[in-house]
Design a protein around this motif. Sequence first.
Motif, short mmCIF file in Angstrom:
data_model
loop_
_atom_site.label_atom_id
_atom_site.label_comp_id
_atom_site.label_asym_id
_atom_site.label_seq_id
_atom_site.Cartn_x
_atom_site.Cartn_y
_atom_site.Cartn_z
N VAL A 193 0.79 -0.98 -0.32
CA VAL A 193 -0.02 -0.14 0.30
C VAL A 193 1.34 1.00 -0.07
O VAL A 193 2.14 1.17 0.56
CB VAL A 193 -1.05 0.01 0.91
N LYS A 194 0.12 2.58 -0.06
CA LYS A 194 0.83 3.12 -0.85
C LYS A 194 -0.31 4.14 0.35
O LYS A 194 -1.37 4.59 -0.42
CB LYS A 194 1.41 4.36 -1.42
N ALA A 195 0.35 4.84 1.22
CA ALA A 195 -1.03 6.43 2.38
C ALA A 195 -0.69 7.32 2.20
O ALA A 195 0.05 7.65 2.29
CB ALA A 195 -1.34 5.13 3.06
N ARG A 196 -1.44 8.24 1.68
CA ARG A 196 -1.79 9.75 2.53
C ARG A 196 -2.07 9.93 3.39
O ARG A 196 -3.54 9.30 3.51
CB ARG A 196 -2.22 10.17 1.43
N MET A 197 -1.57 10.35 4.39
CA MET A 197 -2.06 10.53 5.99
C MET A 197 -1.95 11.82 6.38
O MET A 197 -1.30 13.08 5.82
CB MET A 197 -1.46 10.00 7.14
N SER A 198 -3.23 13.02 6.73
CA SER A 198 -3.09 13.93 7.01
C SER A 198 -3.40 14.33 8.71
O SER A 198 -3.31 13.90 9.30
CB SER A 198 -4.37 14.93 6.33
N THR A 199 -2.06 15.23 8.67
CA THR A 199 -1.84 15.88 10.09
C THR A 199 -2.68 16.17 10.58
O THR A 199 -3.18 16.70 12.40
CB THR A 199 -0.22 16.69 10.06
N GLN A 244 -4.71 -3.00 -10.10
CA GLN A 244 -4.28 -1.36 -10.80
C GLN A 244 -5.74 -1.31 -11.73
O GLN A 244 -6.80 -2.45 -11.72
CB GLN A 244 -3.48 -2.26 -12.28
N GLU A 245 -6.33 -0.39 -11.67
CA GLU A 245 -7.14 -0.08 -12.80
C GLU A 245 -6.87 1.03 -14.00
O GLU A 245 -6.26 1.81 -13.64
CB GLU A 245 -8.25 0.13 -11.60
N VAL A 246 -8.61 1.49 -14.33
CA VAL A 246 -8.29 2.15 -16.03
C VAL A 246 -8.32 3.75 -15.24
O VAL A 246 -9.36 3.91 -14.05
CB VAL A 246 -8.99 2.38 -16.36
N ASP A 247 -7.04 4.39 -15.18
CA ASP A 247 -7.06 5.77 -14.83
C ASP A 247 -7.96 7.01 -16.57
O ASP A 247 -7.41 7.26 -17.33
CB ASP A 247 -5.52 6.37 -15.23
N ASN A 248 -9.22 6.98 -15.74
CA ASN A 248 -10.31 8.21 -16.50
C ASN A 248 -10.33 9.37 -16.53
O ASN A 248 -10.69 10.24 -17.12
CB ASN A 248 -11.62 7.67 -15.72
N HIS A 249 -8.90 9.57 -15.10
CA HIS A 249 -8.63 11.34 -15.56
C HIS A 249 -7.09 11.88 -15.72
O HIS A 249 -7.41 12.72 -15.68
CB HIS A 249 -9.15 11.32 -13.65
N SER A 250 -6.82 10.51 -16.89
CA SER A 250 -5.87 11.44 -16.99
C SER A 250 -6.00 11.79 -18.03
O SER A 250 -6.95 12.25 -18.81
CB SER A 250 -5.08 9.78 -17.82
N ASP A 254 -2.46 2.87 -10.38
CA ASP A 254 -3.35 1.66 -8.82
C ASP A 254 -4.27 2.04 -8.46
O ASP A 254 -5.37 3.47 -8.42
CB ASP A 254 -2.03 1.92 -7.51
N VAL A 255 -5.46 1.08 -7.55
CA VAL A 255 -6.34 1.14 -7.26
C VAL A 255 -6.84 2.19 -6.04
O VAL A 255 -6.04 1.63 -5.28
CB VAL A 255 -6.99 -0.47 -6.94
N LYS A 256 -7.36 3.04 -5.95
CA LYS A 256 -8.04 3.50 -4.83
C LYS A 256 -8.59 2.67 -3.92
O LYS A 256 -9.32 2.75 -4.22
CB LYS A 256 -7.93 4.97 -5.45
N VAL A 257 -8.80 2.79 -2.61
CA VAL A 257 -9.99 2.70 -1.58
C VAL A 257 -9.68 3.88 -0.89
O VAL A 257 -11.46 4.05 -0.88
CB VAL A 257 -8.66 1.59 -0.66
N PHE A 258 -8.50 4.44 -0.09
CA PHE A 258 -9.28 5.85 0.33
C PHE A 258 -9.02 7.06 -0.79
O PHE A 258 -7.72 7.23 -1.56
CB PHE A 258 -8.97 6.56 1.38
N ASP A 259 -10.09 8.28 -1.02
CA ASP A 259 -9.54 8.91 -2.08
C ASP A 259 -10.01 10.70 -2.05
O ASP A 259 -11.02 10.27 -1.69
CB ASP A 259 -9.85 8.65 -3.16
N GLY A 275 -16.39 3.19 -13.21
CA GLY A 275 -16.33 0.90 -14.40
C GLY A 275 -15.14 1.35 -15.33
O GLY A 275 -15.38 2.20 -16.08
N GLY A 276 -13.89 0.43 -15.46
CA GLY A 276 -12.99 0.29 -16.92
C GLY A 276 -13.71 -0.96 -17.06
O GLY A 276 -14.56 -1.48 -16.84
N TYR A 277 -12.37 -1.61 -17.71
CA TYR A 277 -12.43 -3.05 -18.51
C TYR A 277 -11.94 -3.83 -17.36
O TYR A 277 -11.87 -4.70 -17.78
CB TYR A 277 -11.47 -2.46 -20.07
N LEU A 278 -11.36 -3.18 -16.77
CA LEU A 278 -10.47 -3.52 -15.43
C LEU A 278 -11.51 -3.62 -14.73
O LEU A 278 -11.43 -4.79 -13.70
CB LEU A 278 -9.50 -3.29 -15.13
#
Length: 597
Positions: free
Chosen positions: A91-97, A111-117, A138-143, A243-246
């Motif tokens: 995982v790669k996490a971003r935490m806020s103070t 992985q998933e499709v990056d529709n926002h590229s 990479d698939v995002k859980v939190f965003d 949704g994407g093709y993945l």
Amino acid sequence: MTEFRRTLLLVVLMMSLLMLYDKWRVYHGDTSFLAPKPAATKPVATSPSASAPAVDNAVLATAAASPASGAASAAAANLPVEDVVIQTDVVKARMSTLGGDLVDLDLLKYQEVDNHSEIWRQMKALVGKHDVVPPKTDVKVFDTNAAQFYAAQTGLAGLPGEALAHNVMRLASSERTLADGKDQLVVRFESPEVNGVQLVKTYTFHRGSYAIDVAHEVVNHSGAPVKPDLYLQLVRDGRMPEGGYLNGPSSYTGPAVYRDDTFHKIDFSDIAKAKAKGVSALDSKEATTNGWIAMIQHYFSSAWILAPGTSRSYSVGEFDPSVHGQPTYFTAMFTPMGTVAPGASQTVKATLFAGPQEEKLLAPLAPNLEQVKDYGRLKIIAQPLFWLLSKIHTVIGNWGWSIVALVVLLKIAFYGLNANAYRSMAKMKAVNPRIQELNVRYKDNPQQKQQEIMKIYREEKVNPLGGCLPILIQMPIFIALYTVLTSSAEMRGAPWMGWIHDLSIMDPYAILPILMTATSLIQVSLQPTPADPVQAKMMWLMPLAFSAALFSFPAGLTLYWVTNNALTILQQWMINRGIEGDKGKGLKATDAKIVKG
């Protein structure tokens, strides 16, 4: 009777196609039109209760709806609001103070499709929508970017004066990457003292794990005892994942609560309706010592879990105001931390899961946590099917071949039932010329025709309904297997062989759907031809319509159907050969020769 049997078969096939089409609609983000919407948990008033922590939703909403209060807290504590990026092997996490919360989490193995590229958007505009394959990310859980607000938050309430719900905290640890050779990465946040009370959050990330240990320590530096309440919540706006093709959308996206051995899914729409009535969609004021909360989407989930025996209560609701112009919802769990004497501290430990809905990962964390994997109404069939499929996979090691092996086992299990049905169909095919002759001879005398047909059935020991029962029995199994294949994160990205690199998406070259169509037509050729020309045409058109629906279905499901068809053809051919060679058992010698045609 013959017409009735064929009509029944057509009805069964049409219902099967209709149900599969409904499942296809749900898989692609639409709501089901066959079944009524599940009843929401009965709303209850949100009046205060002595048995539950006195938590104000305005306090809980601070993180989602009141950035100004966070800025004020930062100024008061003279601490900057900054992001802390943490990375492990999975995982790669971003935490806020600001609150010490998890605001972004990427799953590095998915992985998933990056529709926002932006680059993809520009290329798509130049060459056309369907000519450019979008990049993957990479698939995002939190965003918490502009496209989504989805975060895991915790804090304190029930304290005098300003609550420690979402203050700016100080990062008290230096490591931000899981080092080689280490199994844990510890991240520690310390809040400023508010009326002499301090909150310390300690996150422990583990190598190879999507479960994060989170310890909440309350340190009382004041001169009086305090009785804080800890809340843990998952906050998300109502936008569905793209949704994407993945990764197609899920049949359910939204909050869930497991309490008192009962699993509750509460739709965003039900939460909004309850809020409009001034009640809560789910508000459990009675304390319990078991259960968990979750936020579910296709293939992936997040969940807060407390240790067994810890007192807790639950709430599900909608924040006001909304975030980024979108309605924002929460599922929360509250636990009293007890009385903390002056100079003392108290710690409550919890586990935050954020990852794929793989049963082997979920089951060890909490009782029935695997229920976040949405099997729908056919759960009673789908769960044993997945259990058997996973056991086969442990031996074979390939999900595609495991599906093939599962079909073989199911054909063995239903061999006797299918054999009787195919034998009945073979006999029907053999006597069909005689019935066709009767249709011509007695076309003006239906009653006499039926009597003569029934006489043939009695003489040849033919059961005209014998071919219907296996279809009726196996249809729920097929639909349940569809649910298994479209709900299991284990299938996502799982290859079979050659051109099939992902069993959870459609065959990119439509080879399996074409094979499915061909084998279905061969099956029709082995069945008796209806006397009615319209029914005869329908018998050939139904497999074509059925196959057309499967062109966009997951490759794993089509693989199941092709294998099932191939084994069915083999079994039917063997039975036909047996009846052809068995002149004295069930068919007259003159009729047995007809089977050759």
